[in-house]
Design a protein around this motif. Sequence first.
Motif, PDB file in Angstrom:
ATOM      1  N   LEU A 169       0.796  -1.222   0.000  1.00 58.00           N
ATOM      2  CA  LEU A 169       0.000   0.000   0.000  1.00 58.00           C
ATOM      3  C   LEU A 169       0.835   1.282   0.000  1.00 58.00           C
ATOM      4  N   GLY A 170       2.157   1.141   0.213  1.00 62.50           N
ATOM      5  CA  GLY A 170       3.011   2.326   0.193  1.00 62.50           C
ATOM      6  C   GLY A 170       3.251   2.927   1.554  1.00 62.50           C
ATOM      7  N   ASN A 221      -4.669   1.727  -2.632  1.00 62.44           N
ATOM      8  CA  ASN A 221      -3.440   1.957  -3.403  1.00 62.44           C
ATOM      9  C   ASN A 221      -2.879   0.624  -3.900  1.00 62.44           C
ATOM     10  N   ARG A 222      -2.404   0.628  -5.137  1.00 65.06           N
ATOM     11  CA  ARG A 222      -1.782  -0.573  -5.708  1.00 65.06           C
ATOM     12  C   ARG A 222      -0.491  -0.174  -6.423  1.00 65.06           C
ATOM     13  N   LEU A 275      -1.209   7.760  -9.147  1.00 62.56           N
ATOM     14  CA  LEU A 275      -0.949   8.717  -8.079  1.00 62.56           C
ATOM     15  C   LEU A 275       0.448   9.323  -8.190  1.00 62.56           C
ATOM     16  N   ASP A 276       1.440   8.473  -8.469  1.00 67.78           N
ATOM     17  CA  ASP A 276       2.824   8.916  -8.614  1.00 67.78           C
ATOM     18  C   ASP A 276       3.566   7.865  -9.421  1.00 67.78           C
ATOM     19  N   ALA A 307      -4.328   4.603  -7.636  1.00 67.81           N
ATOM     20  CA  ALA A 307      -5.505   4.423  -6.785  1.00 67.81           C
ATOM     21  C   ALA A 307      -6.520   3.604  -7.566  1.00 67.81           C
ATOM     22  N   VAL A 308      -6.931   2.476  -7.002  1.00 60.76           N
ATOM     23  CA  VAL A 308      -7.841   1.556  -7.675  1.00 60.76           C
ATOM     24  C   VAL A 308      -9.220   1.647  -7.034  1.00 60.76           C
TER      25      VAL A 308
END
Length: 204
Positions: free
Chosen positions: A110-111, A138-139, A177-178, A183-184
């Motif tokens: 997830l970061g 988040n993926r 996102l970056d 974002a899923v």
Amino acid sequence: VVGAFTIDAGSLTNPPAFTTLYLGNSGSSQSIAGYGTEPLPGTYTYTWGTSALPAKQGSIVVAGFSVAPPLTAEELYADWSVEYGLTNGTEVLTADPDFDGMNNLLEYGLGGNPTNSDAASIMPTSQVDGGVFAYVYNRRLDAEQRGLTYTVVRDTDLVYAPDWTTDGITEAGSEVLDEDFEAVTNTVPTDVDVQFLQLQIQQD
């Protein structure tokens, strides 16, 4: 060599220029027209052979650069754990070094930062929009290379033999996102009065 070979320089930084393909063990070379500044990605077919050295005995080497094989999923995770200084058992997937309720696998997927209690900032979110229940998480963009799979499941009862299922849950889209994450958004049916959702992350 007779057949196709692949040149993929897309991951190289400032690769050196080349204009020649060298044929192994032959002592000869063949210039490739149009190459003089840098190697370009692509697939090319080259056929070569002589009576002294039949084609299938040669080998084609691209002069000037080489491409290292991609890191394995295990190596990528090891790099991540080293980046955060995880050692002495805190680096295993099931460990939770910061005691925030998220193990390393969830933090990795997830970061999150496994050394900082940041679970609240990376937890999946949900909202109802126009009668549609949306679940967002988040993926990693390179999840496949890292061996990561993300699955959203639901259940109506957590007390008696929980039965998690993906029935009715649909991935509706994603937004980058970056450079590392997207974002899923998943849509979830609202066909029951009470339900529970869970994001499951696994590493193959």
